[in-house]
Design a protein around this motif. Structure first.
Motif: not given
Length: 537
Positions: A478-487, A529-537, A515-524
């Motif tokens: 989301l930061a790459r897309l221009g939205f700063l959120i807390a994580y 979409g974003v790589p699953p936690a097990a594969d994330s580095r 909201a649309r950017a978040l849906r793209r980052a976290v698809p149904p």
């Protein structure tokens, strides 16, 4: 390539660069005006123009002018202009679209469109007219502009009248939200602090510092305290130089002077932090804990007769409000003194602290001031405590002197501007409206919003992510897309939560693209979409 920034021009140096870009575009490239030795062209509507600009470092590389005052430039070129346009619209004229040649493939135009959409939303414009150079008609049509009427201008510089509606501009601007942040203006701030600052607040912050013993500064501090009392109905308030943590330490020091055992009610991270404050201050207390995101159960107080009670008004970690009105009534009925952590609550909702023993606040959250000031509100006079309270935490010194220690005139002045520039009842209504709309939209998109069954905070939304994605990956995307959120922070990352906060100058129009950017980052589930936690580095 330096990162591009998008903003409304405000500095003299920016305006001067606009005049020179105007000359290069509409004298040297498009022969619309005669040349001059200064190589500078000041638009005839300069005093009425709002210039939306793209900056590379501090250099203006693109601009688009918006003007809402009639007659438009196009009124003088085309008879019965309104007869060509959709009826019932609030019109503005778009002019002087110019981009330096070397930046015409760098995403400047999409960024200007995104900024135009936000500006139009803020001002209520829903249709824009433009005289488009015939050299770029294909581009204008692709952007959604619709041609009307005959050509205007001259044989050497012909222009086609065109218009674009809010609905079409919105569709184009929303597509821009999928672009990397380098193609947008400055990232949109949805953090729980520090808040985005209004330009007037930022200007006050940059004013020359004032000696904290001067009569002028003492007067400014008094004005600030009056504004804070008026906002909260608290009889007294002291302003400290430090964060909300400092204010809560000062409250703990006051509670330590009371007889009897206290109770802390905790249903989130910041309730736990109150317990930590109390432990460090060696208070005699019991902490009653509830599940995070759940409402407080007041039945848990049955059989208990506390001397004082300390609770968070807005549990920021979960986006849940605790019932301040009921807490006040419960303490009044039991003869207990109520202390509240209102750090994230003040400025986001109407609060009545007139009967609250002690309450903490901070400048850099919903009050939309710069971080660095905290405050303690109280319903009783406090005398200095030289024998049992550390000097910097002694609220009696603040109450007696107002400014007992070195203070920051810049922070005080900026917070005072943030307070007086806002119509607070209208702000509270706006925050409630946009918070409810954002929660509804996120739930409709399938997200799990924390706090079901509790009172939702209007300005803080916490989302539990599915185990297939990591909160840090979503936050970075989301930061790459221009939205700063807390994580970040243990209480979010260990639970795989993210958080959207609307603390400062956040436009309503920015929420749907987020909201649309978040849906793209976290698809149904089942969609890549974003790589699953097990594969994330």
């Amino acid at each position: 390539m330096p990162q591009l920034r998008y903003k409304v021009a405000s500095e003299p140096g920016e305006i001067e660069q606009i005049h020179r870009l105007n000359y290069r575009a509409f004298v040297e490239e498009i022969p619309q005006h005669p040349s001059n030795d200064e190589r500078r062209l000041v638009d005839r509507f300069n005093d009425e123009n709002v210039y939306l600009i793209a900056l590379s470092d501090e250099t203006v590389v693109g601009m688009l002018t918006v003007r809402g005052m009639r007659p438009f430039s196009l009124d003088g070129k085309l008879t019965a202009l309104d007869s060509y346009l959709p009826p019932g619209r609030r019109l503005c004229e778009l002019r002087l679209l110019a981009i330096e040649k070397e930046h015409r493939t760098a995403g400047v135009l999409p960024g200007l469109l995104s900024l135009l959409w936000e500006y139009a939303q803020e001002k209520g414009f829903d249709c824009g007219v433009i005289s488009a150079t015939t050299r770029q008609l294909k581009l204008y049509r692709r952007l959604g502009f619709e041609a009307f009427g005959p050509l205007v201008g001259t044989a050497e510089a012909p222009f086609q009248p065109m218009f674009i509606t809010r609905e079409v501009l919105q569709a184009r601007a929303e597509s821009v939200s999928a672009l990397p942040a380098v193609l947008r203006r400055e990232p949109l701030n949805f953090l729980p602090g520090p808040a985005s600052l209004h330009a007037d607040v930022a200007a006050a912050l940059q004013s020359p510092p004032e000696w904290h013993r001067s009569a002028a500064f003492v007067g400014e501090m008094q004005t600030l305290r009056e504004g804070l009392r008026g906002l909260t109905q608290a009889p007294f308030v002291d302003v400290l130089l430090g964060s909300g943590t400092l204010a809560n330490d000062a409250i703990a020091a006051q509670l330590a002077r009371l007889d009897g055992r206290g109770v802390i009610l905790s249903n989130g991270e910041f309730g736990e932090r109150l317990a930590d404050h109390a432990r460090r201050a060696r208070l005699d207390f019991e902490c009653i804990r509830f599940d995070w995101g759940r409402a407080l159960d007041f039945e848990s107080l049955n059989g208990r007769d506390p001397s004082w009670m300390w609770v968070v008004a807005c549990e920021t970690s979960t986006g849940v409000l605790n019932d301040v009105e009921r807490l006040t009534a419960v303490c009044r009925d039991r003869g207990a003194r109520l202390a509240l952590d209102c750090v994230s609550a003040i400025g986001a909702m109407q609060l009545d602290l007139s009967g609250v023993y002690l309450a903490s606040g901070a400048s850099g959250k919903a009050l939309a001031g710069p971080p660095g000031l905290s405050m303690v509100f109280h319903d009783h006079a406090i005398e200095p405590s030289p024998d049992d309270v550390p000097r910097y935490l002694d609220l009696g010194l603040y109450a007696r002197n107002g400014v007992p220690f070195t203070h920051s005139s810049n922070l005080v002045r900026a917070l005072a501007v943030a307070l007086r520039r806002v119509d607070w009842p209208a702000r509270f209504d706006e925050i409630a409206e946009r918070g409810a709309a954002a929660r509804s939209r996120l739930r409709a998109l399938g997200f799990e919003v924390i706090g079901a069954g509790a009172i939702p905070a209007p300005h803080v939304i916490t989302i539990a992510l599915p185990p297939t994605v990591r909160s840090v990956d979503v936050g970075c995307e989301l930061a790459r897309l221009g939205f700063l959120i807390a994580y970040g922070g243990d209480y979010l990352s260990t639970r795989n939560w993210i958080q959207i906060a609307m603390m400062g100058e956040v436009a309503m129009g920015a929420l749907p693209p987020l909201a649309r950017a978040l849906r793209r980052a976290v698809p149904p589930p089942g969609i890549a979409g974003v790589p699953p936690a097990a594969d994330s580095r």
